[in-house]
Design an enzyme around this catalytic site. Structure first.
Site, PDB file in Angstrom:
ATOM      1  N   THR A  10       0.838  -1.200   0.000  1.00 18.18           N
ATOM      2  CA  THR A  10       0.000   0.000   0.000  1.00 18.18           C
ATOM      3  C   THR A  10       0.874   1.252   0.000  1.00 18.18           C
ATOM      4  OG1 THR A  10      -1.727  -1.164   1.236  1.00 18.18           O
ATOM      5  CG2 THR A  10      -1.808   1.231   1.245  1.00 18.18           C
ATOM      6  N   GLN A  27      -5.712  -2.382  -2.494  1.00 16.42           N
ATOM      7  CA  GLN A  27      -5.201  -1.056  -2.141  1.00 16.42           C
ATOM      8  C   GLN A  27      -4.416  -0.456  -3.310  1.00 16.42           C
ATOM      9  OE1 GLN A  27      -4.858  -3.912  -0.394  1.00 16.42           O
ATOM     10  NE2 GLN A  27      -4.711  -3.536   1.815  1.00 16.42           N
ATOM     11  N   GLN A  40     -10.070   1.604  -3.735  1.00 15.80           N
ATOM     12  CA  GLN A  40      -9.689   1.291  -2.352  1.00 15.80           C
ATOM     13  C   GLN A  40      -8.428   2.060  -1.976  1.00 15.80           C
ATOM     14  OE1 GLN A  40      -9.503  -2.881  -1.400  1.00 15.80           O
ATOM     15  NE2 GLN A  40      -8.573  -2.546   0.591  1.00 15.80           N
ATOM     16  N   ASP A  41      -8.479   2.732  -0.815  1.00 17.36           N
ATOM     17  CA  ASP A  41      -7.311   3.455  -0.278  1.00 17.36           C
ATOM     18  C   ASP A  41      -6.827   4.563  -1.220  1.00 17.36           C
ATOM     19  OD1 ASP A  41      -7.607   1.560   1.659  1.00 17.36           O
ATOM     20  OD2 ASP A  41      -5.523   0.908   1.679  1.00 17.36           O
ATOM     21  N   ASP A  77     -12.282   2.349   2.492  1.00 13.66           N
ATOM     22  CA  ASP A  77     -11.258   3.032   3.294  1.00 13.66           C
ATOM     23  C   ASP A  77     -10.542   4.105   2.478  1.00 13.66           C
ATOM     24  OD1 ASP A  77     -11.976   1.012   5.073  1.00 13.66           O
ATOM     25  OD2 ASP A  77     -10.197  -0.202   4.664  1.00 13.66           O
ATOM     26  N   ARG A  87     -14.488   2.918   9.553  1.00  8.66           N
ATOM     27  CA  ARG A  87     -14.260   1.739  10.389  1.00  8.66           C
ATOM     28  C   ARG A  87     -12.859   1.849  10.997  1.00  8.66           C
ATOM     29  NH1 ARG A  87     -12.963  -3.552   6.650  1.00  8.66           N
ATOM     30  NH2 ARG A  87     -11.610  -2.545   5.105  1.00  8.66           N
ATOM     31  N   TRP A 139      -9.299   1.103  11.702  1.00 10.98           N
ATOM     32  CA  TRP A 139      -8.140   0.367  11.208  1.00 10.98           C
ATOM     33  C   TRP A 139      -7.212  -0.020  12.362  1.00 10.98           C
ATOM     34  CZ3 TRP A 139      -3.625   3.062   8.201  1.00 10.98           C
ATOM     35  CH2 TRP A 139      -2.732   2.089   7.730  1.00 10.98           C
TER      36      TRP A 139
END
Length: 519
Positions: free
Chosen positions: A285, A315, A337-338, A359, A425, A427
């Protein structure tokens, strides 16, 4: 006396002007270590070098030795990890180790900053740098998890080093020692990079030091080449790179030594920097970022940062910022994502657009978003989570604050049924995120927030909502977690403002960017 001990002595004399000695525990290492969350590690590591250190007669003594111990341990861990590199089993373990070596260097830089705090820094600054150092250490371990490298002897060595415990101890000690009277304001303190002309930095008519143009009409045809040229400049004053309209398919790194860089584009959707690295494609990531800004006081205006890896590649970061006092104005961040990695240190985003699915605003910075548009997209797995904040220690001064923004569906999500969208949420164990006076459209689920894994962090996180509006803003059916709060007063909400979360009053006015200091 060695130069290092001379430095310690100077720091002790300076600190004692602000802190009194506690005679009940003076000189007693065991008693001092009881003040920390990890007393066993404190005593074990400080005892190793006890004969080389002067007596601990004050809290500043104890803080200095604790940070120095963490720094020495980080140096040892980094050297050991490097020596084990030839034993890596395959490219994924090598990629994870490469992340570790990079972030260990960053951690050591920030620990050194913390040791030097008596020269010009506030205790709030120090807490920021220690928070970042802890985040960097966590990133090393996260990289192994990203690439499913679980049986690594390198990871085992890192886990056994107790470095996170030592940094957590330093965070706790600095918080105990905070006198509450050292907060500096815009009127009495300016970051070293500010110059008289910096008020014009975000005006489109300003003069650039370099120009990037795909058609060859500028100084360079790639952003990376211009950034490298900036790295070779003499001095450290603000350096402006004008990136003309066009799509630049490259990955750009603005390293930790490259301070005061500004990328000035021709507008969102016009100047685009685009990459496609992803975890599914074999990078961590951390390394998937299209643009990574690490050097302090980075600025960007009028640029789209994009990752085109797509919704099925896990990610895939468009921008990673670990730049302290970094600023993004009228920029767009596009991915799935990310998307936006608000990695570490203090950051501010104003009038920006952020697109993603899972996220897609995540990291462990102290960051405020104001007047931004947040666009959840159509997800591959039926659920969106806007935030995933990564605070791992209760004494870190980090968190995500989303203020006066709009949360509405992206065009590919409009009219789609069966998609659940949540505000965030947890992490990490002490995840901290708030939404203040923000418009939440009907796509937000009534529960508001989503667990990460069972009951993980539900008691220790801090999630808050204050005076939000829109059909998704009702708190009547929100989660019942111990860590969730409907914020009732402006005083409580003010903890997460520009003034209090990122010390914005001391550095944002000089940039001429509009901002709201309070709620």
């Amino acid at each position: 006396m060695t130069p290092r001990l001379l430095l310690f002595s100077f720091m002790i004399i300076s600190f004692e002007l602000h802190h009194s000695v506690s005679p009940a525990v003076a000189g007693d290492l065991t008693s001092w270590c009881k003040l920390t969350p990890y007393p066993q590690q404190c005593h074990a590591y400080l005892s190793r070098s006890r004969s080389l250190l002067p007596p601990i007669n004050s809290l500043p003594d104890f803080f200095t030795f604790s940070v120095q111990t963490a720094l020495t341990t980080a140096e040892e861990v980094s050297k050991t990890a490097l020596s084990l590199g030839h034993e890596c089993q395959g490219p994924r373990e090598k990629a994870a180790l490469a992340d570790c070596l990079e972030v260990f260097d960053l951690a050591m830089e920030h620990l050194k900053k913390a040791i030097d705090r008596v020269t010009r820094s506030t205790e709030e600054d120090v807490q920021t740098w220690l928070s970042a150092a802890l985040t960097y250490f966590q990133t090393c371990k996260d990289g192994f998890a990203d690439l499913s490298v679980t049986a690594s002897h390198i990871l085992a060595m890192i886990d056994n080093a107790d470095l996170s415990c030592l940094i957590s101890n330093a965070l706790a000690i600095n918080k105990i020692g905070s006198s509450g009277d050292q907060k500096r304001t815009y009127r009495d303190w300016f970051p070293s990079w500010l110059r008289p002309g910096d008020r014009k930095l975000l005006q489109s008519s300003m003069k650039a030091d370099l120009v990037v143009a795909k058609d060859g009409s500028g100084d360079y045809t790639t952003v990376s080449a211009a950034v490298q040229s900036a790295a070779n400049r003499s001095g450290s004053e603000r350096f402006v790179i004008h990136v003309k309209a066009g799509t630049y398919k490259e990955n750009v790194q603005i390293g930790s030594k490259m301070m005061n860089i500004m990328l000035l584009g021709d507008g969102m959707g016009k100047t685009i920097i685009s990459g496609r690295k992803s975890v599914r494609g074999g990078t961590t990531t951390f390394q998937s970022a299209t643009v990574a800004a690490v050097g302090d006081s980075f600025m960007a205006r009028g640029i789209t940062f994009r990752n085109t890896a797509g919704p099925g590649n896990y990610q895939a970061v468009a921008l990673r910022s670990g730049s302290d006092l970094s600023l993004f104005y009228q920029c767009s961040f596009e991915g799935y994502q990310d998307t936006l990695y608000v990695y570490s240190n203090r950051q501010f985003y104003r009038e920006c657009d952020i697109y993603g699915t899972v996220d897609f605003i995540f990291g462990d910075a102290a960051v405020v978003f104001q007047n931004c548009n947040i666009y959840p997209r159509y997800p591959p797995a039926g659920a969106n989570t806007i935030t995933a904040q990564g605070r791992a220690d209760p004494n870190q001064n980090t968190g995500i604050s989303i203020q006066n923004c709009n949360v509405t569906a992206a065009s590919d999500l409009v009219g789609k049924s069966g998609v659940k969208t949540y505000l965030g949420r947890p992490w990490k164990e002490y995840s901290r995120t708030v939404f203040l006076t923000t418009f939440l459209d009907s796509l937000i689920m009534p529960a508001g927030w989503l667990p990460w894994d069972g009951d993980f962090a539900l008691d220790t996180l801090y999630y808050g909502e204050y005076m939000n509006t829109g059909p998704g803003s009702s708190t009547a059916n929100r989660v019942k977690w111990k860590g969730y709060h409907v914020i009732k007063s402006a005083a409580d909400a003010s903890k997460f403002t520009v003034e209090n979360l990122i010390a914005g009053g001391s550095w944002l006015p000089a940039t001429n960017v509009p901002f709201d200091s309070g709620v």
